[in-house]
Design an enzyme around this catalytic site. Structure first.
Site, PDB file in Angstrom:
ATOM      1  N   HIS A 128      19.173   3.538 -12.014  1.00  0.00           N
ATOM      2  CA  HIS A 128      20.450   3.319 -12.701  1.00  0.00           C
ATOM      3  C   HIS A 128      21.450   2.448 -11.839  1.00  0.00           C
ATOM      4  O   HIS A 128      21.484   2.545 -10.440  1.00  0.00           O
ATOM      5  CB  HIS A 128      21.144   4.759 -12.737  1.00  0.00           C
ATOM      6  CG  HIS A 128      22.340   4.984 -13.567  1.00  0.00           C
ATOM      7  ND1 HIS A 128      23.382   4.534 -13.178  1.00  0.00           N
ATOM      8  CD2 HIS A 128      22.372   5.540 -14.807  1.00  0.00           C
ATOM      9  CE1 HIS A 128      24.145   4.965 -14.328  1.00  0.00           C
ATOM     10  NE2 HIS A 128      23.650   5.422 -15.200  1.00  0.00           N
ATOM     11  N   ASP A 204      19.342  10.350  -5.660  1.00  0.00           N
ATOM     12  CA  ASP A 204      20.350  10.220  -6.638  1.00  0.00           C
ATOM     13  C   ASP A 204      19.558  11.259  -7.770  1.00  0.00           C
ATOM     14  O   ASP A 204      18.648  10.991  -8.185  1.00  0.00           O
ATOM     15  CB  ASP A 204      20.375   9.027  -7.560  1.00  0.00           C
ATOM     16  CG  ASP A 204      21.077   8.924  -8.842  1.00  0.00           C
ATOM     17  OD1 ASP A 204      21.448  10.168  -9.068  1.00  0.00           O
ATOM     18  OD2 ASP A 204      21.230   8.233  -9.420  1.00  0.00           O
ATOM     19  N   GLN A 207      19.647  13.294 -12.721  1.00  0.00           N
ATOM     20  CA  GLN A 207      18.910  13.694 -13.582  1.00  0.00           C
ATOM     21  C   GLN A 207      17.758  14.819 -13.212  1.00  0.00           C
ATOM     22  O   GLN A 207      17.101  15.444 -14.141  1.00  0.00           O
ATOM     23  CB  GLN A 207      17.772  12.360 -14.205  1.00  0.00           C
ATOM     24  CG  GLN A 207      18.471  11.283 -14.736  1.00  0.00           C
ATOM     25  CD  GLN A 207      19.282  11.757 -16.195  1.00  0.00           C
ATOM     26  OE1 GLN A 207      18.969  12.897 -16.658  1.00  0.00           O
ATOM     27  NE2 GLN A 207      20.127  10.914 -16.699  1.00  0.00           N
ATOM     28  N   LYS A 230      26.079  16.613 -16.370  1.00  0.00           N
ATOM     29  CA  LYS A 230      24.665  16.681 -16.810  1.00  0.00           C
ATOM     30  C   LYS A 230      24.063  18.009 -16.953  1.00  0.00           C
ATOM     31  O   LYS A 230      22.922  18.125 -17.164  1.00  0.00           O
ATOM     32  CB  LYS A 230      23.836  15.596 -16.154  1.00  0.00           C
ATOM     33  CG  LYS A 230      24.437  14.253 -16.459  1.00  0.00           C
ATOM     34  CD  LYS A 230      23.198  12.961 -15.914  1.00  0.00           C
ATOM     35  CE  LYS A 230      23.984  11.840 -15.778  1.00  0.00           C
ATOM     36  NZ  LYS A 230      24.079  11.220 -17.005  1.00  0.00           N
ATOM     37  N   CYS A 372      21.765   1.782 -18.539  1.00  0.00           N
ATOM     38  CA  CYS A 372      22.428   1.528 -17.200  1.00  0.00           C
ATOM     39  C   CYS A 372      21.148   1.276 -16.131  1.00  0.00           C
ATOM     40  O   CYS A 372      21.183   1.833 -15.225  1.00  0.00           O
ATOM     41  CB  CYS A 372      23.358   2.518 -16.758  1.00  0.00           C
ATOM     42  SG  CYS A 372      24.578   2.504 -17.714  1.00  0.00           S
TER      43      CYS A 372
HETATM   44  N1  7TS Z   1      21.869   8.259 -11.637  1.00  0.00           N
HETATM   45  C1  7TS Z   1      21.220   8.332 -12.878  1.00  0.00           C
HETATM   46  C2  7TS Z   1      19.641   8.561 -12.408  1.00  0.00           C
HETATM   47  C3  7TS Z   1      21.748   8.734 -13.938  1.00  0.00           C
HETATM   48  O1  7TS Z   1      20.787   8.958 -14.896  1.00  0.00           O
HETATM   49  C4  7TS Z   1      23.118   8.457 -13.994  1.00  0.00           C
HETATM   50  C5  7TS Z   1      23.509   8.668 -15.430  1.00  0.00           C
HETATM   51  C6  7TS Z   1      23.970   8.376 -12.946  1.00  0.00           C
HETATM   52  C7  7TS Z   1      23.358   8.079 -12.067  1.00  0.00           C
HETATM   53  C8  7TS Z   1      25.447   8.180 -13.293  1.00  0.00           C
HETATM   54  O2  7TS Z   1      25.898   9.278 -13.395  1.00  0.00           O
HETATM   55  P1  7TS Z   1      27.702   9.583 -13.835  1.00  0.00           P
HETATM   56  O3  7TS Z   1      27.745  10.978 -14.096  1.00  0.00           O
HETATM   57  O4  7TS Z   1      27.880   9.210 -12.246  1.00  0.00           O
HETATM   58  O5  7TS Z   1      27.807   8.476 -14.806  1.00  0.00           O
HETATM   59  N2  7TS Z   1      23.104   8.264 -16.729  1.00  0.00           N
HETATM   60  C9  7TS Z   1      23.241   8.115 -17.965  1.00  0.00           C
HETATM   61  C10 7TS Z   1      22.105   7.938 -18.820  1.00  0.00           C
HETATM   62  O6  7TS Z   1      21.023   7.907 -18.646  1.00  0.00           O
HETATM   63  N3  7TS Z   1      23.067   8.026 -20.138  1.00  0.00           N
HETATM   64  O7  7TS Z   1      24.256   8.119 -19.906  1.00  0.00           O
HETATM   65  C11 7TS Z   1      24.302   8.102 -18.426  1.00  0.00           C
END
Ligand code: 7TS
Length: 416
Positions: A128, A204, A207, A230, A372
């Site tokens: 990501h 990371d 997910q 999430k 992303c």
């Molecule tokens: N890393 C991964 C693997 C992700 O899927 C996401 C967000 C992030 C980091 C960033 O998360 P945040 O909460 O800091 O923004 N992924 C997604 C997605 O797949 N669709 O919307 C956000």
């Protein structure tokens, strides 16, 4: 397989108030975008309301009872997160806004301090943007080299040359689960080799932690980044897990109130961890509500959630397979047990955005776009994909609605 009529399924669905509300077109809400953000159980919403209506006060400073209650709940939530991932102590959990901020904390604090020209950072082609752009910037600032573990067509990493790739690497920064391909990264193969090469490992976990049991000691990772929203928690709260030895040695990232021990006009000594990294008034309410989310997930059971999602993914792959003759391309590992509950797809040459809009008219929420992960999309040659992602509150009838909506889309667009 749990059908929606099953008592456990009914209990879980009933815990999420939004799922009882029809869409603006009067359809049942079929929410298949939990990889973007999850829905919230009543227990989490209640925790927010309870804080604001009964004990709202700033933390770590008041001597009055209300402030002590807020402080206890805030620090109690940190302890819950520590237990949830089996950290050695609560001090190893730093509150951040989200996984992105957690990764940036490591990049700016550990990275600027420890990397120099000649060093390397190893990441993967699956990442990501949140676990890629910070390392591009760090490499540019320090003169370190940025290297990549390659991915195959199914989103599985090619590890044959990993030992060579690790030469000179100081940091391996890698996702646990690909948010686009649904593939699960074999940390048990990567982490020991990384450590043997003298590198530390940041995972990371945005997910993974919502969907499977995570034990940071078992995984032997040095840093683990996650987002609360999430994992049934609110937006605006996430955390960084870090090993104490590393966190103790790192300089602060943001500075100001709360992260200090003593301040004079010309110099400051810093607080101990975790507060050294928590400048300014914290996101008290959302941290407490994330604690409630962790309680909720623990009550349902992370092993149950993982198994439920494997069953759901297997069912979805079987049902979606019937649409392959009509032009459905399904991406990611072929076996449900090798992947998370994330399925990217395209239908014929319908643009993923048009497909997602059409599904929306049937009450089905899926994400469309590059997720992303623009470099991965470019590597795969996909302008965009649609993506369905599952969570504990999805049941097989949600998949049935998705498949029926895709069949209708194939008709509307006159595919074979
Ligand atoms: N890393 C991964 C693997 C992700 O899927 C996401 C967000 C992030 C980091 C960033 O998360 P945040 O909460 O800091 O923004 N992924 C997604 C997605 O797949 N669709 O919307 C956000």
């Amino acid at each position: 397989m749990l059908a929606a009529a099953d008592p456990k399924a009914q209990r879980i669905i009933a815990d999420f108030p939004i799922l009882a509300k029809p869409t603006s077109r009067g359809k049942r809400l079929v929410y298949l975008d939990s990889a973007a953000t999850s829905q919230k159980p009543r227990a989490v919403i209640d925790a927010l309301v309870d804080y604001y209506t009964t004990y709202n006060a700033n933390i770590h400073r008041g001597v009055y009872e209300l402030a002590e209650r807020a402080t206890d709940a805030f620090e109690g939530a940190r302890a819950k997160v520590a237990r949830f991932i089996n950290a050695r102590e609560s001090a190893e959990i730093i509150w951040t806004r989200n996984a992105t901020e957690a990764i940036n904390l490591v990049s700016f604090s550990w990275g600027l301090e420890n990397l120099k020209p000649g060093d390397a950072i190893l990441t993967s082609q699956l990442e990501h943007h949140s676990n890629l752009v910070p390392w591009q910037l760090l490499a540019a600032k320090t003169g370190a080299e940025l290297r990549f573990i390659e991915s195959d067509q199914n989103g599985e990493l090619l590890l044959d040359d990993l030992e060579e790739k690790l030469s000179g690497v100081k940091l391996v920064a890698i996702t646990h689960i690909s948010n686009t391909m649904g593939s699960i990264v074999p940390l048990d193969e990567i982490v020991p080799l990384a450590h043997a090469a003298g590198a530390i490992v940041l995972v990371d976990g945005a997910q993974s932690i919502p969907h499977m049991p995570v034990d940071v000691q078992d995984l032997e990772v040095d840093f683990f980044a996650a987002s609360g929203h999430k994992m049934c928690g609110p937006t605006g709260i996430g955390f960084l897990y870090g090993r104490r030895e590393l966190l103790d040695a790192m300089p602060p990232f943001l500075t100001g109130g709360d992260m200090i021990r003593r301040v004079a006009y010309t110099e400051t000594s810093y607080n101990e961890i975790p507060w050294k990294f928590e400048a300014g008034t914290s996101n008290i309410a959302d941290a407490i509500a994330l604690g409630a989310a962790v309680d909720y997930l623990s009550d349902v059971g992370m092993t149950w959630i993982r198994e439920h999602e494997i069953r759901l993914t297997r069912y979805a792959l079987e049902r979606l397979e019937t649409l392959v003759p009509r032009g459905l391309a399904i991406y990611g590992p072929p076996e449900a047990a090798d992947r998370a509950g994330v399925i990217s797809f395209n239908l014929g040459d319908i643009h993923a955005h048009d497909l997602a809009s059409l599904l929306d008219t049937g009450g089905v929420c899926v994400r469309a776009g590059h997720h992303c992960t623009m470099p991965l999309m470019e590597k795969m040659g996909w302008p965009a994909t649609a993506r369905a992602s599952f969570y504990l509150y999805n049941m097989e009838d949600d998949i049935d609605v998705l498949v029926a909506a895709l069949e209708k889309a194939a008709e509307v667009f006159r595919l074979a």
